[in-house]
Design a protein around this motif. Structure first.
Motif, PDB file in Angstrom:
ATOM      1  N   ASN A 205       2.946   3.846  10.023  1.00 21.13           N
ATOM      2  CA  ASN A 205       3.545   4.453   8.823  1.00 21.13           C
ATOM      3  C   ASN A 205       2.479   4.801   7.794  1.00 21.13           C
ATOM      4  OD1 ASN A 205       6.163   4.103   9.803  1.00 21.13           O
ATOM      5  ND2 ASN A 205       6.546   2.238   8.626  1.00 21.13           N
ATOM      6  N   LEU A 206       1.627   3.833   7.515  1.00 24.13           N
ATOM      7  CA  LEU A 206       0.588   4.023   6.497  1.00 24.13           C
ATOM      8  C   LEU A 206      -0.319   5.195   6.851  1.00 24.13           C
ATOM      9  CD1 LEU A 206      -0.861   2.938   3.944  1.00 24.13           C
ATOM     10  CD2 LEU A 206      -2.122   1.376   5.460  1.00 24.13           C
ATOM     11  N   LEU A 207      -0.701   5.281   8.113  1.00 22.53           N
ATOM     12  CA  LEU A 207      -1.583   6.366   8.547  1.00 22.53           C
ATOM     13  C   LEU A 207      -0.871   7.714   8.527  1.00 22.53           C
ATOM     14  CD1 LEU A 207      -3.305   4.464  11.500  1.00 22.53           C
ATOM     15  CD2 LEU A 207      -4.359   5.089   9.325  1.00 22.53           C
ATOM     16  N   LEU A 208       0.393   7.734   8.905  1.00 25.84           N
ATOM     17  CA  LEU A 208       1.131   9.002   8.945  1.00 25.84           C
ATOM     18  C   LEU A 208       1.295   9.609   7.556  1.00 25.84           C
ATOM     19  CD1 LEU A 208       3.976   8.193  11.517  1.00 25.84           C
ATOM     20  CD2 LEU A 208       1.943   9.609  11.911  1.00 25.84           C
ATOM     21  N   LEU A 209       1.414   8.779   6.546  1.00 25.18           N
ATOM     22  CA  LEU A 209       1.673   9.309   5.196  1.00 25.18           C
ATOM     23  C   LEU A 209       0.604  10.293   4.747  1.00 25.18           C
ATOM     24  CD1 LEU A 209       2.979   6.184   3.233  1.00 25.18           C
ATOM     25  CD2 LEU A 209       4.313   8.092   4.169  1.00 25.18           C
ATOM     26  N   ARG A 210      -0.612  10.121   5.235  1.00 27.68           N
ATOM     27  CA  ARG A 210      -1.679  11.048   4.850  1.00 27.68           C
ATOM     28  C   ARG A 210      -2.244  11.805   6.056  1.00 27.68           C
ATOM     29  NH1 ARG A 210      -4.089  11.601   0.379  1.00 27.68           N
ATOM     30  NH2 ARG A 210      -6.208  11.643   1.252  1.00 27.68           N
ATOM     31  N   GLY A 211      -1.448  11.898   7.127  1.00 25.99           N
ATOM     32  CA  GLY A 211      -1.851  12.703   8.277  1.00 25.99           C
ATOM     33  C   GLY A 211      -3.037  12.151   9.030  1.00 25.99           C
ATOM     34  N   ASN A 212      -3.187  10.806   9.056  1.00 24.40           N
ATOM     35  CA  ASN A 212      -4.375  10.205   9.662  1.00 24.40           C
ATOM     36  C   ASN A 212      -4.196   9.811  11.128  1.00 24.40           C
ATOM     37  OD1 ASN A 212      -6.614  10.100   7.750  1.00 24.40           O
ATOM     38  ND2 ASN A 212      -5.211   8.913   6.463  1.00 24.40           N
ATOM     39  N   ILE A 213      -3.384  10.563  11.839  1.00 23.33           N
ATOM     40  CA  ILE A 213      -3.318  10.432  13.294  1.00 23.33           C
ATOM     41  C   ILE A 213      -3.373  11.836  13.887  1.00 23.33           C
ATOM     42  CG2 ILE A 213      -1.870   9.778  15.267  1.00 23.33           C
ATOM     43  CD1 ILE A 213      -0.913   7.397  13.771  1.00 23.33           C
ATOM     44  N   GLY A 214      -4.267  12.009  14.860  1.00 20.45           N
ATOM     45  CA  GLY A 214      -4.347  13.294  15.532  1.00 20.45           C
ATOM     46  C   GLY A 214      -5.360  14.233  14.946  1.00 20.45           C
ATOM     47  N   ARG A 215      -6.412  13.697  14.318  1.00 22.99           N
ATOM     48  CA  ARG A 215      -7.505  14.556  13.878  1.00 22.99           C
ATOM     49  C   ARG A 215      -8.802  13.763  13.885  1.00 22.99           C
ATOM     50  NH1 ARG A 215      -8.173  14.243   8.037  1.00 22.99           N
ATOM     51  NH2 ARG A 215      -6.562  12.959   7.066  1.00 22.99           N
ATOM     52  N   GLU A 216      -9.910  14.464  13.870  1.00 24.17           N
ATOM     53  CA  GLU A 216     -11.213  13.838  13.989  1.00 24.17           C
ATOM     54  C   GLU A 216     -11.462  12.865  12.834  1.00 24.17           C
ATOM     55  OE1 GLU A 216     -15.511  15.539  15.246  1.00 24.17           O
ATOM     56  OE2 GLU A 216     -14.781  16.251  13.311  1.00 24.17           O
TER      57      GLU A 216
ATOM     58  N   LEU B  89       0.836  -1.202   0.000  1.00 24.79           N
ATOM     59  CA  LEU B  89       0.000   0.000   0.000  1.00 24.79           C
ATOM     60  C   LEU B  89       0.872   1.254   0.000  1.00 24.79           C
ATOM     61  CD1 LEU B  89      -2.750  -1.010   2.615  1.00 24.79           C
ATOM     62  CD2 LEU B  89      -2.779  -1.316   0.136  1.00 24.79           C
ATOM     63  N   CYS B  90       1.894   1.255   0.845  1.00 26.18           N
ATOM     64  CA  CYS B  90       2.770   2.431   0.921  1.00 26.18           C
ATOM     65  C   CYS B  90       3.537   2.625  -0.390  1.00 26.18           C
ATOM     66  CB  CYS B  90       3.744   2.283   2.087  1.00 26.18           C
ATOM     67  SG  CYS B  90       2.963   2.325   3.727  1.00 26.18           S
ATOM     68  N   LYS B  91       4.015   1.529  -0.961  1.00 26.22           N
ATOM     69  CA  LYS B  91       4.759   1.633  -2.220  1.00 26.22           C
ATOM     70  C   LYS B  91       3.886   2.273  -3.302  1.00 26.22           C
ATOM     71  CE  LYS B  91       7.300  -1.130  -5.638  1.00 26.22           C
ATOM     72  NZ  LYS B  91       8.532  -0.304  -5.539  1.00 26.22           N
ATOM     73  N   ARG B  92       2.630   1.837  -3.371  1.00 31.84           N
ATOM     74  CA  ARG B  92       1.733   2.402  -4.374  1.00 31.84           C
ATOM     75  C   ARG B  92       1.463   3.879  -4.111  1.00 31.84           C
ATOM     76  NH1 ARG B  92       0.761   3.110  -9.353  1.00 31.84           N
ATOM     77  NH2 ARG B  92      -1.432   3.573  -9.853  1.00 31.84           N
ATOM     78  N   LEU B  93       1.349   4.268  -2.836  1.00 30.34           N
ATOM     79  CA  LEU B  93       1.158   5.689  -2.519  1.00 30.34           C
ATOM     80  C   LEU B  93       2.321   6.521  -3.032  1.00 30.34           C
ATOM     81  CD1 LEU B  93      -0.237   5.556   1.147  1.00 30.34           C
ATOM     82  CD2 LEU B  93      -1.526   5.989  -0.950  1.00 30.34           C
ATOM     83  N   PHE B  94       3.547   6.028  -2.855  1.00 31.18           N
ATOM     84  CA  PHE B  94       4.713   6.766  -3.353  1.00 31.18           C
ATOM     85  C   PHE B  94       4.724   6.812  -4.874  1.00 31.18           C
ATOM     86  CE2 PHE B  94       6.502   5.833   0.931  1.00 31.18           C
ATOM     87  CZ  PHE B  94       6.791   7.135   1.285  1.00 31.18           C
ATOM     88  N   GLU B  95       4.300   5.715  -5.511  1.00 30.80           N
ATOM     89  CA  GLU B  95       4.218   5.719  -6.967  1.00 30.80           C
ATOM     90  C   GLU B  95       3.222   6.770  -7.457  1.00 30.80           C
ATOM     91  OE1 GLU B  95       5.253   0.956  -7.717  1.00 30.80           O
ATOM     92  OE2 GLU B  95       3.180   1.690  -7.857  1.00 30.80           O
ATOM     93  N   MET B  96       2.078   6.855  -6.794  1.00 31.29           N
ATOM     94  CA  MET B  96       1.078   7.853  -7.184  1.00 31.29           C
ATOM     95  C   MET B  96       1.579   9.267  -6.910  1.00 31.29           C
ATOM     96  SD  MET B  96      -2.625   6.172  -6.172  1.00 31.29           S
ATOM     97  CE  MET B  96      -2.175   5.604  -4.542  1.00 31.29           C
ATOM     98  N   GLU B  97       2.263   9.437  -5.780  1.00 28.91           N
ATOM     99  CA  GLU B  97       2.818  10.753  -5.449  1.00 28.91           C
ATOM    100  C   GLU B  97       3.843  11.175  -6.501  1.00 28.91           C
ATOM    101  OE1 GLU B  97       3.568  14.309  -3.550  1.00 28.91           O
ATOM    102  OE2 GLU B  97       1.966  12.859  -3.103  1.00 28.91           O
ATOM    103  N   ASP B  98       4.660  10.213  -6.961  1.00 30.50           N
ATOM    104  CA  ASP B  98       5.705  10.537  -7.938  1.00 30.50           C
ATOM    105  C   ASP B  98       5.130  10.883  -9.299  1.00 30.50           C
ATOM    106  OD1 ASP B  98       7.580  10.063  -5.983  1.00 30.50           O
ATOM    107  OD2 ASP B  98       8.019   8.018  -6.642  1.00 30.50           O
ATOM    108  N   THR B  99       3.972  10.300  -9.630  1.00 29.31           N
ATOM    109  CA  THR B  99       3.430  10.508 -10.981  1.00 29.31           C
ATOM    110  C   THR B  99       2.428  11.651 -11.053  1.00 29.31           C
ATOM    111  OG1 THR B  99       1.751   8.806 -10.566  1.00 29.31           O
ATOM    112  CG2 THR B  99       3.795   8.109 -11.664  1.00 29.31           C
ATOM    113  N   ARG B 100       1.642  11.833  -9.976  1.00 27.68           N
ATOM    114  CA  ARG B 100       0.615  12.874 -10.079  1.00 27.68           C
ATOM    115  C   ARG B 100       0.589  13.852  -8.912  1.00 27.68           C
ATOM    116  NH1 ARG B 100      -3.690   8.187  -9.358  1.00 27.68           N
ATOM    117  NH2 ARG B 100      -4.407   8.478  -7.220  1.00 27.68           N
ATOM    118  N   GLY B 101       1.271  13.547  -7.825  1.00 32.53           N
ATOM    119  CA  GLY B 101       1.353  14.454  -6.687  1.00 32.53           C
ATOM    120  C   GLY B 101       0.037  14.573  -5.933  1.00 32.53           C
ATOM    121  N   GLY B 102       0.109  15.228  -4.789  1.00 35.90           N
ATOM    122  CA  GLY B 102      -1.083  15.487  -4.001  1.00 35.90           C
ATOM    123  C   GLY B 102      -1.587  14.311  -3.199  1.00 35.90           C
TER     124      GLY B 102
END
Length: 759
Positions: A386-397, A297-310
């Motif tokens: 790690n997976l949750l941190l990549l998109r800021g999914n700790i510490g918010r509602e 899952l994390c590898k794919r997130l980095f691949e998407m970040e590298d190709t399209r960002g955001g």
């Protein structure tokens, strides 16, 4: 409503084709009513369960809502309470009829079915029986043995059912006596959480609260069987699905509670309406393959970040995290072939889940012992973070990491000082409060306590509830070692295996259950417990005690402490026994940040939140930031299985809670009758030349000089990943080597044991 093809169980395996909950749940409760024969008024007791002013369930640790349902109990919670309220009595006459040698041949179910313990008992070795005694005789006899033993040679163990008040007094008693040997049932299940989360986010518990499930739009489940282990959780999951939240599950078995659910309190779903589909996608990861799955899952997130960002939350990562560069590099270099091989999952499925995650705003990561009970369980936990941190999914509602704990107060006991780690306890404050010098040496974990039992360095064992001798790994090696103890003490409600494995001096002390009155029903006799979501709830029992001689755990601890310890005007055991509010004042003084105004907040609807710095994005780690962990390997097992090798996963059935066996129906898996089974998929059966219902032997392949095997297991064809077999806990615990545990927490690796099948 037809299930998607990927959510259907195979036609060539044993299975259950109905939803969790529904009429099946009601039939399960009815069966236990027949087994337990509860005393009159049981329904009234259930109606008060998990409600403000009532008693808190002794089963799972799922939270209690501020606005409870009409029936705020689940199938397993009802079973636990009905089992407590049996009319059967295990009285002195029972022990006149049965020696302990005979009782050791009984099943776990038969031992507990003997009924509620009624009198304090001492072991008579000459007659091989427990004999009745007075409470004073018990306290004085136990104290005399403790005086003869060096404190460091004793262990004080707690199960997860003791209240916060009892747990606080028990740890105080241990430290006043002179040791930190305070393992509890957390050592066998979620100690990996305590160590793993503490390492990476600075908090030893999850960050979610109940309202987060009203706002999340994706829930990722790893290794947790909600339908059996915490069924009340199915209600917020159903509500989340109904409002559009997606749920994706990673687990070796297709557990029905995470496939579909029929709400027993919904008249439509109990009659004509379709059940609720819980998981949108269900991926049967191989045992030990979760690190690889999350790496995919994390590898794919980095691949998407590298190709399209955001895709990644760069602002959050830069402000709050460390270790990003090393982690990103490792994920980009990870091999898809290796990820697929170790996880047993297809790249296309992992990429699909990553796409869903990348387009979800608020994500909760749920996990259970499927992550924690591995040799590298802490890395499982770290990878989910790690997976949750990549998109800021700790510490918010609506987002966060949420381990689902097992026993009802197992998390809370650690909160108030039940810990073998002195650095986690405010020892200086306790020294000031009670005018003594606390021991500073690190105590024994569960694994180390068993090692001491085997090598003779542990001579005394005091257990506040539980069934330690049955719950531990390597049980076959340890059974004979109990007779080498100088002292064994068990505080209990019913007879179990631990009570018939006795030391030279052995005592069995009967206590009240949580639904029973402790003198009166005023707040001064209330107790409390902490749930999985860090909320604290008051609990008041209203049932008449099962026998006149029963005492509360608090009264028993006080009696033992008074008999054992030197007089100290600051130790007011009698006052604390009479007024539990005084104990809560002590807890508030020792832990002011979490328990300020404890008595005033005791009966807050939904419990009061004790707080969690990580939820506020305050990271109490060594670096002062949330830490991304670079995995050194992708498999959580001690060793990657050889081609054709088998990995054992231990399970609980639908008719048990921990080591308590209510009956022999594992309804939600379609397995009925005996518990001596081994589940295996048809392809592995064919490869190994096995037939359904054939009797086989399981052997551990861990080579450490000890042969471990269990015979007479019936082969059951079941929908499992290749190379995975499953069998029931605690029956197959003898196959789990004591040395096979998480590297950081020493939690036994019950979910990943290398085995072979012998015909």
């Amino acid at each position: 409503m037809d299930e998607p093809k990927e959510l259907r169980q195979r036609d060539d395996t044993v299975r259950y084709d109905h939803p969790a909950g529904g009429w099946g749940s009601l039939r399960g409760i009815a069966q236990v009513i027949g087994e337990a024969r509860p005393s009159p008024g049981a329904l009234d007791t259930l109606m008060r369960q998990n409600k403000p002013g009532g008693h808190m369930c002794t089963s799972c640790a799922w939270t209690k809502p501020a606005k409870p349902h009409a029936f705020e109990f689940c199938e397993n919670g009802a079973k636990a309470t009905l089992w407590d309220l049996t009319r059967d009595r295990c009285d002195p006459g029972f022990f006149e009829r049965h020696t302990l040698t005979e009782l050791r041949s009984w099943t776990d179910h038969a031992l507990e079915k003997a009924g509620r313990l009624t009198h304090p008992l001492r072991y008579d070795a000459a007659r091989d029986r427990y004999l009745p005694c007075s409470w004073d005789e018990a306290f004085e006899g136990i104290a005399a043995e403790l005086h003869r033993l060096p404190p460091e040679q004793t262990v004080f163990y707690t199960s997860g059912r003791a209240s916060l008040e009892a747990a606080f007094l028990f740890q105080l008693y241990a430290r006043l006596y002179g040791h930190n040997n305070l393992p509890d049932s957390s050592n066998m299940c979620h100690e990996t959480t305590s160590v793993g989360l503490k390492k990476v986010i600075g908090s030893s518990v999850g960050t979610c609260v109940l309202s987060d499930f009203d706002h999340c739009d994706l829930i990722l489940f790893f290794g947790q069987n909600t339908g059996t282990n915490s069924p009340r959780f199915l209600h917020p999951l159903k509500s989340a699905v109904d409002r559009g939240c997606r749920i994706i599950t990673f687990n070796p078995l297709r557990e029905r509670g995470l496939v579909e659910f029929a709400d027993p309190q919904n008249p439509a779903q109990m009659t004509v309406a379709d059940p609720t589909r819980i998981s949108q996608k269900y991926l049967q990861v191989r045992p030990g393959g979760d690190i690889a799955a999350m790496a995919g899952l994390c590898k794919r997130l980095f691949e998407m970040e590298d190709t399209r960002g955001g895709v990644l939350d760069h602002e959050f990562l830069q402000q709050h995290c460390t270790g990003m560069d090393a982690f990103a590099s490792a994920m980009r270099e990870a091999s898809w072939d290796e990820i697929e091989k170790v996880s047993g999952l297809r790249r296309v499925d992992l990429e699909e889940v990553a796409e869903i995650y990348a387009t979800s705003e608020r994500v909760v990561g749920i996990y259970g012992m499927g992550l924690t009970q591995h040799v590298h369980g802490w890395l499982n936990v770290a990878m989910l973070v790690n997976l949750l941190l990549l998109r800021g999914n700790i510490g918010r509602e609506g987002a966060g990491v949420s381990p689902v704990r097992g026993h009802s107060n197992v998390q809370g006991q650690r909160t108030v000082g039940i810990s073998e780690k002195p650095e986690l306890v405010p020892l200086d404050k306790l020294a000031e409060m009670f005018d003594f010098t606390p021991p500073r040496e690190t105590g024994r974990t569960t694994v180390e306590a068993v090692e001491g039992l085997l090598d003779g360095s542990v001579k005394g064992f005091v257990s506040l509830g539980g069934n330690f001798a049955r719950a531990i790994p390597d049980q076959g090696r340890s059974d004979s070692a109990w007779s080498g103890l100088d002292l064994s003490v068990n505080v209990a409600t019913k007879l179990n295996r631990s009570h018939v494995l006795v030391g030279r001096s052995a005592w069995l002390l009967p206590c009240l259950v949580r639904s029973e009155r402790d003198g009166d029903t005023s707040p001064r006799r209330a107790v409390s417990m902490e749930d999985s979501l860090s909320h604290v709830h008051g609990s008041v029992g209203r049932r008449a005690p099962a026998a006149p001689d029963l005492r509360s755990e608090i009264a028993i601890i006080g009696g033992l402490a008074k008999a054992t310890l030197a007089a100290n005007p600051k130790l007011r055991w009698d006052d604390w026994t009479d007024d539990h509010g005084l104990i809560r004042d002590l807890i508030a003084e020792a832990f002011p940040d979490m328990f300020h105004d404890f008595n005033a907040r005791l009966f807050t609807p939904g419990g009061f939140y004790r707080g969690n710095p990580a939820r506020d994005r305050e990271w109490k780690t060594e670096s002062g930031r949330a830490e991304l962990t670079t995995p050194e390997f992708l498999c959580a097992l001690g060793e990657t299985p050889e081609p054709g090798g088998l990995t054992l996963v231990t399970l609980r059935s639908n008719d048990q809670f921990n080591t308590t066996i209510y009956g022999f129906s594992d309804r939600l898996r379609g397995i009925e009758g005996g518990r001596e089974v081994v589940l295996i998929n048809p392809e592995d059966m064919q490869r190994l030349g096995l037939a359904a219902d054939q009797r086989v032997t399981l052997e551990s392949t861990v080579e450490d000089g000890t042969a471990r095997r269990i015979g007479g297991l019936r082969v059951v064809p079941y929908d499992l990943p290749d190379g995975c077999v499953a069998a029931y806990y605690p029956e197959v615990n003898p196959l789990v080597p004591l040395s096979y545990h998480d590297k950081l927490s020493k939690t036994p690796a019950y979910k990943g044991v290398p085995v072979r099948i012998v015909t």
